[in-house]
Write a protein that holds these residues in place. Structure first.
Motif, short mmCIF file in Angstrom:
data_model
loop_
_atom_site.label_atom_id
_atom_site.label_comp_id
_atom_site.label_asym_id
_atom_site.label_seq_id
_atom_site.Cartn_x
_atom_site.Cartn_y
_atom_site.Cartn_z
N TYR A 42 -18.50 -10.25 -10.87
CA TYR A 42 -19.01 -10.23 -9.49
C TYR A 42 -18.37 -9.09 -8.70
O TYR A 42 -19.06 -8.33 -8.02
CB TYR A 42 -18.75 -11.58 -8.81
CG TYR A 42 -19.07 -11.56 -7.35
CD1 TYR A 42 -20.38 -11.72 -6.90
CD2 TYR A 42 -18.08 -11.35 -6.39
CE1 TYR A 42 -20.69 -11.67 -5.55
CE2 TYR A 42 -18.38 -11.30 -5.04
CZ TYR A 42 -19.68 -11.47 -4.63
OH TYR A 42 -19.98 -11.41 -3.29
N PHE A 43 -17.03 -8.97 -8.79
CA PHE A 43 -16.35 -7.92 -8.03
C PHE A 43 -16.73 -6.52 -8.54
O PHE A 43 -16.86 -5.59 -7.74
CB PHE A 43 -14.83 -8.10 -8.09
CG PHE A 43 -14.35 -9.30 -7.30
CD1 PHE A 43 -14.73 -9.50 -5.99
CD2 PHE A 43 -13.52 -10.24 -7.89
CE1 PHE A 43 -14.30 -10.60 -5.26
CE2 PHE A 43 -13.08 -11.35 -7.19
CZ PHE A 43 -13.47 -11.53 -5.87
N VAL A 44 -16.92 -6.38 -9.84
CA VAL A 44 -17.37 -5.08 -10.39
C VAL A 44 -18.76 -4.75 -9.86
O VAL A 44 -19.01 -3.63 -9.40
CB VAL A 44 -17.34 -5.11 -11.94
CG1 VAL A 44 -18.07 -3.90 -12.52
CG2 VAL A 44 -15.91 -5.16 -12.45
N ASP A 45 -19.68 -5.71 -9.91
CA ASP A 45 -21.04 -5.48 -9.42
C ASP A 45 -21.05 -5.13 -7.94
O ASP A 45 -21.79 -4.25 -7.50
CB ASP A 45 -21.92 -6.71 -9.67
CG ASP A 45 -22.19 -6.96 -11.14
OD1 ASP A 45 -21.87 -6.09 -11.98
OD2 ASP A 45 -22.71 -8.06 -11.46
N GLU A 46 -20.23 -5.83 -7.16
CA GLU A 46 -20.15 -5.55 -5.71
C GLU A 46 -19.60 -4.14 -5.46
O GLU A 46 -20.11 -3.42 -4.61
CB GLU A 46 -19.26 -6.59 -5.02
CG GLU A 46 -19.93 -7.93 -4.83
CD GLU A 46 -21.09 -7.87 -3.85
OE1 GLU A 46 -20.90 -7.40 -2.71
OE2 GLU A 46 -22.19 -8.29 -4.24
N ALA A 47 -18.55 -3.77 -6.18
CA ALA A 47 -17.93 -2.46 -5.97
C ALA A 47 -18.88 -1.32 -6.34
O ALA A 47 -18.85 -0.26 -5.71
CB ALA A 47 -16.64 -2.35 -6.79
N ARG A 98 -6.38 -10.33 -6.06
CA ARG A 98 -5.77 -9.28 -6.88
C ARG A 98 -6.83 -8.61 -7.76
O ARG A 98 -6.88 -7.38 -7.87
CB ARG A 98 -4.65 -9.85 -7.74
CG ARG A 98 -3.97 -8.81 -8.61
CD ARG A 98 -2.74 -9.37 -9.31
NE ARG A 98 -3.01 -10.42 -10.25
CZ ARG A 98 -3.40 -10.22 -11.51
NH1 ARG A 98 -3.60 -8.99 -11.96
NH2 ARG A 98 -3.59 -11.24 -12.32
N ILE A 99 -7.70 -9.41 -8.37
CA ILE A 99 -8.76 -8.85 -9.21
C ILE A 99 -9.66 -7.94 -8.39
O ILE A 99 -9.99 -6.84 -8.83
CB ILE A 99 -9.58 -9.98 -9.88
CG1 ILE A 99 -8.74 -10.66 -10.97
CG2 ILE A 99 -10.87 -9.42 -10.48
CD1 ILE A 99 -9.37 -11.91 -11.55
N GLU A 100 -10.03 -8.37 -7.20
CA GLU A 100 -10.90 -7.54 -6.35
C GLU A 100 -10.25 -6.19 -6.06
O GLU A 100 -10.89 -5.14 -6.14
CB GLU A 100 -11.22 -8.27 -5.05
CG GLU A 100 -12.18 -7.52 -4.16
CD GLU A 100 -12.56 -8.30 -2.91
OE1 GLU A 100 -13.62 -8.00 -2.35
OE2 GLU A 100 -11.81 -9.20 -2.50
N LYS A 101 -8.95 -6.19 -5.76
CA LYS A 101 -8.24 -4.94 -5.48
C LYS A 101 -8.14 -4.07 -6.72
O LYS A 101 -8.33 -2.85 -6.64
CB LYS A 101 -6.84 -5.24 -4.94
CG LYS A 101 -6.84 -5.81 -3.54
CD LYS A 101 -5.44 -6.16 -3.09
CE LYS A 101 -5.48 -6.83 -1.72
NZ LYS A 101 -4.15 -7.28 -1.31
N GLU A 102 -7.84 -4.68 -7.86
CA GLU A 102 -7.71 -3.90 -9.10
C GLU A 102 -9.06 -3.31 -9.52
O GLU A 102 -9.11 -2.18 -10.00
CB GLU A 102 -7.12 -4.76 -10.21
CG GLU A 102 -5.64 -5.06 -9.98
CD GLU A 102 -5.01 -5.89 -11.09
OE1 GLU A 102 -5.56 -5.94 -12.20
OE2 GLU A 102 -3.95 -6.47 -10.83
N VAL A 103 -10.13 -4.06 -9.34
CA VAL A 103 -11.45 -3.55 -9.64
C VAL A 103 -11.77 -2.34 -8.76
O VAL A 103 -12.30 -1.33 -9.24
CB VAL A 103 -12.53 -4.65 -9.50
CG1 VAL A 103 -13.93 -4.06 -9.41
CG2 VAL A 103 -12.43 -5.65 -10.65
N ALA A 104 -11.42 -2.41 -7.49
CA ALA A 104 -11.68 -1.30 -6.58
C ALA A 104 -10.96 -0.03 -7.05
O ALA A 104 -11.52 1.07 -7.01
CB ALA A 104 -11.25 -1.66 -5.16
N VAL A 105 -9.75 -0.17 -7.55
CA VAL A 105 -8.99 0.97 -8.06
C VAL A 105 -9.67 1.54 -9.31
O VAL A 105 -9.83 2.76 -9.45
CB VAL A 105 -7.53 0.58 -8.35
CG1 VAL A 105 -6.79 1.69 -9.10
CG2 VAL A 105 -6.80 0.24 -7.06
N VAL A 106 -10.08 0.68 -10.22
CA VAL A 106 -10.75 1.13 -11.45
C VAL A 106 -12.03 1.88 -11.10
O VAL A 106 -12.30 2.96 -11.64
CB VAL A 106 -11.03 -0.06 -12.41
CG1 VAL A 106 -11.93 0.38 -13.55
CG2 VAL A 106 -9.74 -0.65 -12.94
#
Length: 110
Positions: A42-47, A98-106
């Motif tokens: 979900y966070f990857v798709d949103e980003a 934390r996952i949301e933040k790490e996904v944003a960095v990736v």
């Protein structure tokens, strides 16, 4: 209920009951692992504002690998404790933040 991504242990138990009531094979750990994987997707798709990349458990089911368009690993979500399941059990909301933040960095770095 089928598409619910549990955000805490109460929701995990609700989804587990639903899955068992509908004849699925599940346990608390499988529901948590599915929730962490689905939440990461979900966070990857949103980003990315779309479903362009895929997330999968690594071979040992310890980390979640993030695959880019060319099917190569562009990043990974790793536990801070014993496992991502343990991180969820300890602090599910903190894990998802934390996952949301790490996904944003990736995403930013790729």
């Amino acid at each position: 209920m089928q598409n619910l991504i549990p955000g805490d242990m109460l929701e995990v138990n609700q989804k587990l009951k639903w899955e068992l009531d509908t004849g699925m094979t599940a346990d608390e750990s499988s529901v948590i692992r599915d929730a962490v994987l689905a939440g990461t997707q979900y966070f990857v798709d949103e980003a990315l504002e779309g479903s362009y990349w895929t997330v999968k458990w690594d071979a040992n089911q310890q980390n979640i690998d993030i695959y880019g368009l060319d099917a190569t690993v562009v990043g990974a979500i790793k536990p801070t404790g014993e496992s991502l399941e343990a991180d969820f059990r300890q602090n599910s909301q903190g894990l998802f933040m934390r996952i949301e933040k790490e996904v944003a960095v990736v995403v930013r770095n790729n």
